[in-house]
Design an enzyme around this catalytic site. Structure first.
Site, mmCIF file in Angstrom:
data_model
loop_
_atom_site.group_PDB
_atom_site.id
_atom_site.type_symbol
_atom_site.label_atom_id
_atom_site.label_comp_id
_atom_site.label_asym_id
_atom_site.label_seq_id
_atom_site.Cartn_x
_atom_site.Cartn_y
_atom_site.Cartn_z
ATOM 1 N N GLY A 183 37.738 -8.141 -14.952
ATOM 2 C CA GLY A 183 38.722 -8.211 -13.891
ATOM 3 C C GLY A 183 40.074 -7.751 -14.381
ATOM 4 N N GLY B 184 44.448 -7.428 -13.008
ATOM 5 C CA GLY B 184 45.446 -7.602 -11.969
ATOM 6 C C GLY B 184 46.778 -7.143 -12.516
ATOM 7 N N SER C 19 49.016 -8.553 -14.048
ATOM 8 C CA SER C 19 49.526 -9.082 -15.299
ATOM 9 C C SER C 19 48.717 -8.654 -16.512
ATOM 10 C CB SER C 19 49.500 -10.596 -15.232
ATOM 11 O OG SER C 19 48.186 -11.010 -14.967
ATOM 12 N N GLY C 20 47.503 -8.255 -16.297
ATOM 13 C CA GLY C 20 46.713 -7.889 -17.458
ATOM 14 C C GLY C 20 45.253 -7.784 -17.118
ATOM 15 N N LYS D 176 42.193 -13.135 -21.355
ATOM 16 C CA LYS D 176 43.134 -12.309 -20.604
ATOM 17 C C LYS D 176 44.170 -11.728 -21.540
ATOM 18 C CE LYS D 176 45.664 -11.835 -16.502
ATOM 19 N NZ LYS D 176 45.669 -12.270 -15.143
ATOM 20 N N ASP E 223 50.316 -18.359 -5.412
ATOM 21 C CA ASP E 223 49.426 -17.244 -5.108
ATOM 22 C C ASP E 223 48.012 -17.761 -4.840
ATOM 23 O OD1 ASP E 223 48.753 -14.669 -4.566
ATOM 24 O OD2 ASP E 223 48.634 -14.011 -6.650
#
Ligand code: NAG
Ligand code: NAG
Ligand code: NAG
Ligand code: NAG
Ligand code: NAG
Ligand code: NAG
Ligand code: NAG
Ligand code: NAG
Length: 800
Positions: A516, A518, A520-521, A537, A629
């Site tokens: 995955g 997004g 941010s990373g 992450k 979020d």
């Protein structure tokens, strides 16, 4: 003694010491002495420690033991002091080993300031050992006559036992080493405690006084009263209290200290950087330490900046140099004239202890009258008891141990004269989504997005940002790294571990399996050395200082709830910033939303579990965490399809200093799920998460995405998903008017493909009503997350 030999030995050793202007001894024999200020005794065999006269002011010295090697700032770390409350003169002061075998510190040639009172043997010598122990020993049979390990000040070194007669006492302040207020010792009931012992009051605050020893995990039966930290970083006490430092293993030099702020910490020396790093600490919430701001004071905590104190409105500092003396009223209150009194309400503040009595199920007016009826009532704590569903009243005889806590339903009302026209000078605590927010252009242009994301926080506002596995995110502009070792706090919870970059590289097989990504990373799947499967992450931007990063990580590391994804650790090495999380097989709610695996009862569990996780963030964990979020991508499902909220890293916050509205006019969150407050620039509270939660629940029930078809910019984000809400509302409204049964409107909104009519209509109706209430435009009309769980659960218990 063979003097020439000793002399040669000393000559040989001299090059190893940075300061060689003074006389360096390795052994003090009968009749010899160390003269202030220059003479020192170094430890054997490798001079790790030095004993000598440590300057604390103009011509004032302590006889002390410190780590020989200075830190990066040039200061040395003291581990023991003979005369902490009585500094000696720099001239003509000596520590001598008298002919009677007694160690004596004489100030200015006359006054005996300190002595071992151990004159017994005649053939004794004084040596400092490499473990930091200063030992007076019989030279014939090696019997220890006296040792510094038996009388610690505030520091316990590895292998130094804390015993029944010994206590560690904090220094007064960071710069004043004299005896302070916090004592760490074995109590009469054999339990190790930390106690605030101030001038005006004493209170035990660790283990928590409201727990009995057994509940705190302690035994009172073992009366050996002994505790120590070993060489690998394991602390073990005879009352069963134990912990491991985060850097468990042989290697670094460690020390356990009771710091002036009343916290016990283990520090490990980072040899390369020459700083001490905190590898364990007793309480992660500094403001809960008793006495820290004195009487009538209030403690405010900002990570990074540490705790700060302020006086209650109407009170002023007693001694502007010393918070421990607290604050004194600037007014006088007459007991009888109750008409001249009013109460000032301060939200989110709790004062611990000193209750006149506990009064459950009281209204605010009853509580006010109660306080007025007691002459010594300085104010009262008014608190919601969520479980019982009523308010309780705690009139206080003293206002002590006050701290600001954004817990749910804590109010303090302080008693003031009406003549004092005080505004609440303590800022109402507002909650915001990020600690340090930089002023932003309030318009959210898509073209802006890239630089906006890069330069700021990582709220994944990006359209289409598809985040399967989300962890946490934080990013600030690079800030100056604070050099002091005390700022290097690594607040850690058990099990929250520091990984090396190499370890994570191996675990993720050189970051090959992406699961995955997004704003941010990128998130990778990995297998840790203990065979646990993890989500790793890798944060894009590593321009955040390490100390900053650690302070943030530590907050996340302390979050622990069945419905929050479990953080396992982090890595901060050079430019690399990584976070390690548990890996959940079933991915996110997004992926499962349209699958037939999620039957009605699973969906209900997801609704309830998500609400519980968010309620924990908002209320139970008193560190003011907003998620900001909430969306299906951030709700992960475990093997039994129980939900775990992820990506609550966005949430951290806490900087009360910058709470001005203008400071967070940034839109955060994901289009479709954002509360109208973001769009209309209204104050941001925990209700933004409630709103998003409501939308997610409606999506889960209806199968309709709140994201409109057009990808227009998000400044009208509040409008589009209103369609989903008003659609549901209209159907509900319309059919009800016609008088048809409730099942028909539910049937119309429930996704027919997914649920196929197999659901409990009444419970479903309840869920939809709650969701609609959550998605109300007016934030005040929305319930809190705690109320949501109650409404969902309350229904359960009522019907079953
Ligand atoms: C340290 O604190 C003690 C106790 O309050 C005080 O008497 C002493 O003067 C202080 N010393 C210094 C150097 O400030
Ligand atoms: C008491 O504690 C000590 C030190 O931890 C341990 O060695 C001893 O076995 C304990 N005694 C009992 C009866 O558990
Ligand atoms: C500390 O680590 C050792 C070795 O891994 C383990 O046996 C012990 O249970 C740990 N203790 C605590 C309190 O976690
Ligand atoms: C609280 O007090 C009210 C009014 O006296 C009463 O009706 C109610 O039952 C009480 N609640 C509880 C939980 O005792
Ligand atoms: C963002 O939009 C505003 C108003 O439409 C505009 O003035 C500004 O130049 C835009 N910024 C960028 C970077 O395009
Ligand atoms: C180091 O010592 C200096 C002077 O003694 C002092 O001003 C400074 O605060 C100390 N630094 C730390 C981190 O304690
Ligand atoms: C629901 O019905 C009432 C009364 O008929 C009406 O005033 C209201 O606007 C309706 N709400 C919606 C969302 O249709
Ligand atoms: C970081 C930041 O933008 N701080 C601002 C917050 O708001 C106050 C008052 O509006 C400003 O003075 C700060 O500079």
């Amino acid at each position: 003694m063979n003097t020439p030999f000793l002399f040669l030995l000393m000559l040989a050793l001299i090059p190893f010491f940075p300061f060689s202007s003074s006389t360096r001894y390795t052994t003090l024999t009968l009749g010899s002495s160390l003269s202030a200020p220059e003479d020192v005794l170094v430890s054997l065999p490798t001079a790790i420690f030095t004993a000598g006269f440590y300057p604390v002011g103009d011509n004032a010295y302590f006889f002390a033991i410190w780590f020989t090697e200075p830190l990066i700032d040039g200061n040395v770390t003291i581990v023991w002091m003979a005369n902490r409350d009585q500094p000696v003169n720099g001239r003509n002061t000596k520590l001598s080993l008298s002919h009677s075998g007694n160690l004596v510190l004489t100030d200015a040639g006359q006054l005996v300031v300190w002595t071992t009172n151990a004159d017994s043997a005649h053939l004794v010598q004084l040596q400092l050992h490499d473990n930091g122990n200063l030992v007076l020993q019989n030279t014939i049979d090696d019997v220890v006559i006296w040792q510094s390990f038996d009388s610690p000040t505030n520091t316990l070194l590895p292998q130094q036992p804390l015993t029944r007669n010994v206590r560690l006492v904090s220094p007064r302040s960071q710069t004043n080493y004299s005896t302070g207020f916090y004592k760490f010792f074995f109590d009469n009931d054999n339990v190790l405690r930390l106690v605030y012992n101030g001038a005006e009051m004493t209170s035990v605050f660790w283990p928590p006084p409201w727990l009995n020893s057994w509940d705190a995990g302690r035994t009172t039966y073992n009366d050996s009263k002994i505790a120590s930290l070993d060489l690998v970083g394991n602390f073990l006490s005879s009352d069963d209290f134990q912990f491991n430092t985060t850097d468990f293993g042989f290697g670094p030099q460690r020390r356990l200290s009771i710091d002036p702020d009343g916290n016990a910490r283990v520090y490990s020396l980072d040899k390369a950087e020459k700083i001490w790093k905190v590898t364990w600490q007793l309480t992660p919430e500094p403001c809960k330490t008793h006495g820290i701001c004195g009487l009538n004071g209030l403690c405010l905590y900002t990570p990074g900046a540490g705790p700060t104190c302020s006086c209650l409105p109407g009170y002023k500092m007693k001694n502007s140099m010393d918070w421990s003396e607290g604050c004194v009223p600037e007014f006088e209150i007459s007991c009888n004239d109750i008409d001249s009194v009013h109460f000032l309400k301060i939200s989110h503040v709790e004062f611990y202890g000193y209750d006149i009595k506990y009064y459950p199920n009281y209204t605010l007016d009853e509580c006010k009258n109660l306080c007025l009826s007691y002459c010594n009532c300085k104010g009262f704590q008014f608190k919601l008891e969520p479980e019982q569903g009523f308010y309780s009243c705690f009139p206080k005889m003293m206002l002590f141990n006050g701290y600001q806590s954004i817990g749910f339903g804590y109010w303090m009302h302080i008693r003031l004269p009406k003549s004092k026209q005080l505004v609440n000078s303590i800022q109402e605590v507002n909650v915001q989504c990020s600690g340090r927010v930089t002023q932003l252009d309030r318009a959210y242009n898509k073209t802006h997005e890239r630089s906006w994301l890069k330069s700021l926080l990582w709220c994944t506002g990006a359209v289409g940002a598809f985040e399967i596995m989300f962890l946490l995110i934080f990013l600030y502009k690079t800030r100056q790294r604070s050099g002091g070792s005390l700022q290097q706090y690594l607040q850690v919870a058990t099990g929250f571990k520091r990984f090396t970059y190499g370890e994570l590289k191996t675990a993720s097989r050189n970051f090959c399996e992406e699961i995955g990504h997004g704003g941010s990373g990128v998130v990778y799947k990995g297998k840790l050395s203990d065979n646990r499967v993890a989500a790793i992450k890798r944060l894009n931007e590593a321009n955040q200082g390490e100390a900053e990063f650690l302070a943030e990580v530590s907050l996340i590391g302390r979050l622990n709830h069945a419905n929050l994804i479990e953080p396992w650790g982090y890595c901060a090495e050079g430019k690399h910033r990584l976070l390690v999380y548990e890996y959940l097989e079933h991915g996110s709610l997004t992926e499962n939303l349209n699958s037939d695996k999620l039957d009605w009862s699973k969906r209900f569990d997801i609704a309830l579990g998500t609400a519980k996780g968010l309620a924990y963030l908002h209320e139970e964990y008193l560190e003011w965490v907003l998620h900001c979020d909430v969306k299906p991508e951030n709700i992960l499902l475990d093997s039994t399809y129980q939900p775990k909220v992820a990506d609550f890293g966005l949430s951290k916050l806490l900087n009360r200093g910058s709470m001005e509205r203008s400071n967070f006019s940034t839109i955060r969150g994901t289009r479709g799920y954002m509360a109208p407050e973001w769009v209309f620039h209204l104050p941001i509270t925990s209700k933004v998460d409630v709103y998003s939660y409501g939308i997610v629940m409606l999506e889960m029930v209806t199968g309709r995405s709140p994201k409109g078809l057009n990808n227009g910019d998000a400044s009208n984000g509040g409008i589009e998903h209103k369609r989903l809400v008003s659609w549901v509302r209209e159907i509900m409204n319309g059919t009800n008017e016609e008088g048809s049964s409730s099942s028909s409107w539910i049937e119309q909104i429930v996704d027919p493909g997914i649920l196929e009519g197999e659901y409990d209509v009444v419970r479903m109706e309840n869920l939809v009503r709650v969701a609609l209430q959550c998605a109300h435009e007016n934030k005040d009309a929305r319930p809190t997350m705690r109320q949501v769980t109650d409404m969902l659960l309350g229904y359960e218990t009522n019907t079953s």
